[in-house]
Scaffold this motif. Structure first.
Motif, short mmCIF file in Angstrom:
data_model
loop_
_atom_site.label_atom_id
_atom_site.label_comp_id
_atom_site.label_asym_id
_atom_site.label_seq_id
_atom_site.Cartn_x
_atom_site.Cartn_y
_atom_site.Cartn_z
N GLY A 168 0.83 -1.19 0.00
CA GLY A 168 0.00 0.00 0.00
C GLY A 168 0.86 1.24 0.00
O GLY A 168 2.01 1.21 0.45
N VAL A 169 0.32 2.33 -0.53
CA VAL A 169 1.05 3.59 -0.55
C VAL A 169 0.06 4.73 -0.32
O VAL A 169 -1.08 4.69 -0.78
CB VAL A 169 1.83 3.78 -1.87
N THR A 170 0.50 5.70 0.46
CA THR A 170 -0.28 6.91 0.68
C THR A 170 0.69 8.08 0.83
O THR A 170 1.90 7.87 0.95
CB THR A 170 -1.18 6.78 1.93
N THR A 171 0.17 9.28 0.83
CA THR A 171 1.02 10.44 1.03
C THR A 171 1.37 10.56 2.51
O THR A 171 0.61 10.10 3.38
CB THR A 171 0.32 11.74 0.57
N TYR A 172 2.48 11.18 2.77
CA TYR A 172 2.88 11.36 4.17
C TYR A 172 1.88 12.27 4.89
O TYR A 172 1.59 12.05 6.07
CB TYR A 172 4.30 11.95 4.25
N GLU A 173 1.33 13.25 4.19
CA GLU A 173 0.34 14.15 4.80
C GLU A 173 -0.88 13.37 5.27
O GLU A 173 -1.38 13.58 6.38
CB GLU A 173 -0.10 15.24 3.80
N HIS A 174 -1.36 12.45 4.42
CA HIS A 174 -2.52 11.63 4.80
C HIS A 174 -2.18 10.73 5.98
O HIS A 174 -2.98 10.57 6.91
CB HIS A 174 -2.99 10.80 3.60
N PHE A 175 -0.99 10.15 5.95
CA PHE A 175 -0.51 9.30 7.04
C PHE A 175 -0.49 10.09 8.36
O PHE A 175 -0.92 9.60 9.40
CB PHE A 175 0.89 8.79 6.68
N SER A 176 -0.01 11.32 8.29
CA SER A 176 0.05 12.19 9.47
C SER A 176 -1.35 12.57 9.95
O SER A 176 -1.61 12.59 11.15
CB SER A 176 0.87 13.44 9.14
N GLU A 177 -2.26 12.83 9.00
CA GLU A 177 -3.65 13.16 9.38
C GLU A 177 -4.32 12.01 10.13
O GLU A 177 -5.20 12.23 10.96
CB GLU A 177 -4.47 13.48 8.12
N LEU A 178 -3.90 10.78 9.83
CA LEU A 178 -4.45 9.59 10.50
C LEU A 178 -3.65 9.25 11.76
O LEU A 178 -3.80 8.15 12.32
CB LEU A 178 -4.47 8.40 9.55
N TYR A 179 -2.83 10.18 12.21
CA TYR A 179 -2.02 10.01 13.43
C TYR A 179 -1.13 8.77 13.37
O TYR A 179 -0.99 8.04 14.35
CB TYR A 179 -2.92 9.98 14.67
N TYR A 180 -0.54 8.53 12.21
CA TYR A 180 0.42 7.44 11.99
C TYR A 180 -0.20 6.05 12.16
O TYR A 180 0.50 5.08 12.37
CB TYR A 180 1.64 7.59 12.91
N ARG A 181 -1.52 5.94 12.06
CA ARG A 181 -2.19 4.66 12.25
C ARG A 181 -2.59 3.98 10.94
O ARG A 181 -3.26 2.97 10.96
CB ARG A 181 -3.41 4.82 13.14
N TRP A 182 -2.19 4.52 9.82
CA TRP A 182 -2.53 3.92 8.53
C TRP A 182 -1.72 2.64 8.35
O TRP A 182 -0.50 2.64 8.45
CB TRP A 182 -2.24 4.91 7.40
N ASN A 183 -2.40 1.54 8.09
CA ASN A 183 -1.74 0.24 7.91
C ASN A 183 -2.14 -0.40 6.59
O ASN A 183 -2.59 -1.53 6.54
CB ASN A 183 -2.07 -0.70 9.08
N GLY A 184 -1.99 0.35 5.52
CA GLY A 184 -2.23 -0.21 4.20
C GLY A 184 -3.70 -0.35 3.82
O GLY A 184 -4.02 -1.16 2.96
N GLU A 185 -4.57 0.41 4.45
CA GLU A 185 -5.98 0.33 4.12
C GLU A 185 -6.27 1.19 2.89
O GLU A 185 -5.72 2.28 2.74
CB GLU A 185 -6.89 0.82 5.27
N ALA A 186 -7.15 0.71 2.04
CA ALA A 186 -7.53 1.46 0.84
C ALA A 186 -8.49 2.58 1.23
O ALA A 186 -9.41 2.38 2.02
CB ALA A 186 -8.19 0.53 -0.16
N ASP A 187 -8.26 3.77 0.69
CA ASP A 187 -9.18 4.90 0.83
C ASP A 187 -8.92 5.83 -0.35
O ASP A 187 -8.12 5.52 -1.24
CB ASP A 187 -9.05 5.60 2.19
N GLU A 188 -9.55 6.99 -0.35
CA GLU A 188 -9.42 7.90 -1.49
C GLU A 188 -8.03 8.53 -1.60
O GLU A 188 -7.68 9.11 -2.63
CB GLU A 188 -10.50 8.99 -1.45
#
Length: 188
Positions: free
Chosen positions: A154-174
């Protein structure tokens, strides 16, 4: 006449050697299978799991650098979505040599009844002026002793990762792209 007898002896010797090698191989395989069947493993092998995670993550980064969805898909247990991950950023400009790992760990509490368990790792990667977070989930079996391949990238932007408080674990979203299918979600 002597050449013919030497040739016959050589052929006989090679046939006996082939029979010996075949018998030794079959005996070794049988012994290994008996030992594996009799194993009573109770704890996951986290050292091997961490090694497999590192090995698979490096292979994923090489595949992304190549820009080939086929190469990425070949590493995965389920290649669905590989094209989305490859096209998420211009990976040819990625600085994979200086990728920062956020550490490897498992989202599973223990191996399943078949001895399968995940280990995942997140990396912060700079691509040009933009930062991305790459998530790589590796699937293992035999309580972490066998590498079964990459189950999710999975890949996301660092900004989005930060907005999720570093809890993103490869989940699909927009704001992310994901290839493969998570081992944990398969269990649910």
């Amino acid at each position: 006449m002597k050449k013919k007898s030497n040739r016959i002896l050589l052929i006989a010797f090679l046939l006996m050697l082939a029979v010996f090698v075949t018998a030794a191989f079959m005996m070794a395989k049988s012994t290994y299978n008996k030992k594996v069947a009799g194993e009573k493993i109770t704890e996951p092998d986290f050292y091997s799991m961490a090694d497999y995670s590192e090995e698979n993550s490096k292979a994923v980064m090489r595949a992304l650098k190549s820009g080939s969805a086929e190469k990425l898909g070949a590493l995965m247990t389920d290649p669905k979505g590989a094209e989305d991950v490859v096209s998420f950023a211009d990976w040819s400009k990625a600085d994979f040599d200086n990728a920062v790992s956020l550490g490897a760990g498992s989202l599973s509490t223990a191996p399943d009844k078949n001895g399968k368990m995940d280990i995942n790792e997140r990396f912060v990667i700079t691509v040009g002026e933009q930062k991305y977070v790459l998530y790589v989930e590796t699937l293992t079996s035999r309580h972490g002793m066998n590498n079964d391949g990459v189950s999710v990238v999975g890949v996301t932007t660092y900004e989005h990762f930060s907005e999720l408080y570093y809890r993103w674990n490869g989940e699909a979203d927009e704001n992310s792209a994901v290839a493969g299918k998570s081992f944990l979600k398969k269990q649910s």
